[in-house]
Design a protein around this motif. Structure first.
Motif, mmCIF file in Angstrom:
data_model
loop_
_atom_site.group_PDB
_atom_site.id
_atom_site.type_symbol
_atom_site.label_atom_id
_atom_site.label_comp_id
_atom_site.label_asym_id
_atom_site.label_seq_id
_atom_site.Cartn_x
_atom_site.Cartn_y
_atom_site.Cartn_z
ATOM 1 N N ILE A 41 -35.336 -66.380 31.407
ATOM 2 C CA ILE A 41 -35.343 -65.464 32.540
ATOM 3 C C ILE A 41 -36.774 -65.103 32.908
ATOM 4 C CG2 ILE A 41 -34.582 -63.212 33.389
ATOM 5 C CD1 ILE A 41 -32.226 -65.019 32.799
ATOM 6 N N SER A 42 -37.096 -65.221 34.190
ATOM 7 C CA SER A 42 -38.396 -64.804 34.702
ATOM 8 C C SER A 42 -38.176 -64.148 36.064
ATOM 9 C CB SER A 42 -39.320 -66.014 34.828
ATOM 10 O OG SER A 42 -40.581 -65.631 35.338
ATOM 11 N N ASP A 43 -38.735 -62.964 36.246
ATOM 12 C CA ASP A 43 -38.588 -62.221 37.503
ATOM 13 C C ASP A 43 -37.123 -62.018 37.887
ATOM 14 O OD1 ASP A 43 -41.397 -62.049 37.811
ATOM 15 O OD2 ASP A 43 -41.437 -64.019 38.781
ATOM 16 N N GLY A 44 -36.261 -61.811 36.867
ATOM 17 C CA GLY A 44 -34.854 -61.521 37.113
ATOM 18 C C GLY A 44 -33.987 -62.713 37.476
ATOM 19 N N ARG A 45 -34.554 -63.926 37.367
ATOM 20 C CA ARG A 45 -33.809 -65.134 37.733
ATOM 21 C C ARG A 45 -33.838 -66.143 36.590
ATOM 22 N NH1 ARG A 45 -31.313 -65.122 42.177
ATOM 23 N NH2 ARG A 45 -32.034 -63.798 43.857
ATOM 24 N N VAL A 46 -32.810 -66.968 36.524
ATOM 25 C CA VAL A 46 -32.737 -68.024 35.522
ATOM 26 C C VAL A 46 -33.672 -69.166 35.940
ATOM 27 C CG1 VAL A 46 -31.250 -69.713 34.371
ATOM 28 C CG2 VAL A 46 -30.345 -67.447 34.961
ATOM 29 N N LYS A 47 -34.652 -69.441 35.107
ATOM 30 C CA LYS A 47 -35.618 -70.518 35.384
ATOM 31 C C LYS A 47 -35.244 -71.794 34.656
ATOM 32 C CE LYS A 47 -38.176 -67.906 37.891
ATOM 33 N NZ LYS A 47 -38.122 -67.991 39.319
ATOM 34 N N ALA B 105 -21.307 -67.202 33.142
ATOM 35 C CA ALA B 105 -21.262 -67.934 31.875
ATOM 36 C C ALA B 105 -20.155 -67.399 30.973
ATOM 37 C CB ALA B 105 -22.617 -67.842 31.177
ATOM 38 N N ARG B 106 -20.036 -66.089 30.882
ATOM 39 C CA ARG B 106 -18.981 -65.503 30.040
ATOM 40 C C ARG B 106 -17.591 -65.814 30.595
ATOM 41 N NH1 ARG B 106 -21.282 -62.871 26.060
ATOM 42 N NH2 ARG B 106 -23.329 -61.934 26.333
ATOM 43 N N GLU B 107 -17.440 -65.781 31.912
ATOM 44 C CA GLU B 107 -16.150 -66.114 32.530
ATOM 45 C C GLU B 107 -15.763 -67.569 32.283
ATOM 46 O OE1 GLU B 107 -16.651 -65.074 36.647
ATOM 47 O OE2 GLU B 107 -16.395 -62.925 36.246
ATOM 48 N N ARG B 108 -16.758 -68.430 32.144
ATOM 49 C CA ARG B 108 -16.502 -69.854 31.908
ATOM 50 C C ARG B 108 -16.345 -70.181 30.425
ATOM 51 N NH1 ARG B 108 -21.022 -71.703 36.303
ATOM 52 N NH2 ARG B 108 -19.838 -71.003 38.128
ATOM 53 N N ASP C 252 -27.360 -76.718 34.402
ATOM 54 C CA ASP C 252 -28.250 -76.729 35.569
ATOM 55 C C ASP C 252 -27.699 -75.880 36.717
ATOM 56 O OD1 ASP C 252 -30.059 -78.390 34.286
ATOM 57 O OD2 ASP C 252 -29.166 -80.214 35.101
ATOM 58 N N ALA C 253 -26.401 -75.633 36.722
ATOM 59 C CA ALA C 253 -25.785 -74.844 37.789
ATOM 60 C C ALA C 253 -26.242 -73.386 37.776
ATOM 61 C CB ALA C 253 -24.264 -74.900 37.671
ATOM 62 N N TYR C 254 -26.773 -72.920 36.650
ATOM 63 C CA TYR C 254 -27.200 -71.524 36.530
ATOM 64 C C TYR C 254 -28.642 -71.295 36.994
ATOM 65 C CZ TYR C 254 -22.999 -71.056 33.714
ATOM 66 O OH TYR C 254 -21.696 -71.055 33.278
ATOM 67 N N VAL C 255 -29.419 -72.357 37.067
ATOM 68 C CA VAL C 255 -30.827 -72.239 37.445
ATOM 69 C C VAL C 255 -30.933 -71.691 38.868
ATOM 70 C CG1 VAL C 255 -32.987 -73.496 37.826
ATOM 71 C CG2 VAL C 255 -31.533 -74.062 35.864
ATOM 72 N N GLY C 256 -31.734 -70.632 39.020
ATOM 73 C CA GLY C 256 -31.931 -69.987 40.309
ATOM 74 C C GLY C 256 -31.060 -68.761 40.518
ATOM 75 N N MET C 257 -30.020 -68.607 39.689
ATOM 76 C CA MET C 257 -29.149 -67.437 39.823
ATOM 77 C C MET C 257 -29.851 -66.188 39.292
ATOM 78 S SD MET C 257 -25.468 -68.960 38.551
ATOM 79 C CE MET C 257 -24.517 -67.511 38.991
ATOM 80 N N ASP C 258 -29.434 -65.013 39.796
ATOM 81 C CA ASP C 258 -29.998 -63.796 39.224
ATOM 82 C C ASP C 258 -29.384 -63.583 37.839
ATOM 83 O OD1 ASP C 258 -27.922 -61.355 39.358
ATOM 84 O OD2 ASP C 258 -27.652 -62.600 41.147
ATOM 85 N N GLU C 259 -30.110 -62.881 37.002
ATOM 86 C CA GLU C 259 -29.779 -62.722 35.592
ATOM 87 C C GLU C 259 -28.354 -62.214 35.351
ATOM 88 O OE1 GLU C 259 -31.537 -60.121 31.837
ATOM 89 O OE2 GLU C 259 -32.635 -60.182 33.713
ATOM 90 N N SER C 260 -27.956 -61.148 36.014
ATOM 91 C CA SER C 260 -26.642 -60.562 35.744
ATOM 92 C C SER C 260 -25.508 -61.459 36.243
ATOM 93 C CB SER C 260 -26.532 -59.158 36.327
ATOM 94 O OG SER C 260 -26.697 -59.183 37.721
#
Length: 71
Positions: A60-66, A30-33, A16-24
């Motif tokens: 991903i929608s509109d460049g953000r994690v949904k 995520a890879r760092e973790r 859930d911590a990724y929701v709202g972040m931009d895609e890149s």
């Protein structure tokens, strides 16, 4: 008889911590973790239902994690 494989350990991380972040940024974090692979999907994508330990999925929608989930 071959030994039963032991699944790799998953990072102790809250999807859930990724929701709202931009895609890149989300993919990099995520890879760092320790997530590998990281799968990015468009909304409504048809995917298989197999669970892969260590994989993190992003919708991903509109460049953000949904939406984000393990496996």
């Amino acid at each position: 008889m071959a030994p039963i494989p032991t699944p790799s350990a998953e990072p102790q991380d809250n999807p859930d911590a990724y929701v709202g972040m931009d895609e890149s940024s989300a993919e990099q974090a995520a890879r760092e973790r320790g997530w590998s692979p990281v799968r990015k999907l468009p909304p409504g994508a048809i995917i298989t239902m197999e669970y892969m330990s260590g994989r993190l999925n992003f919708e991903i929608s509109d460049g953000r994690v949904k939406r984000c989930w393990k496996g």
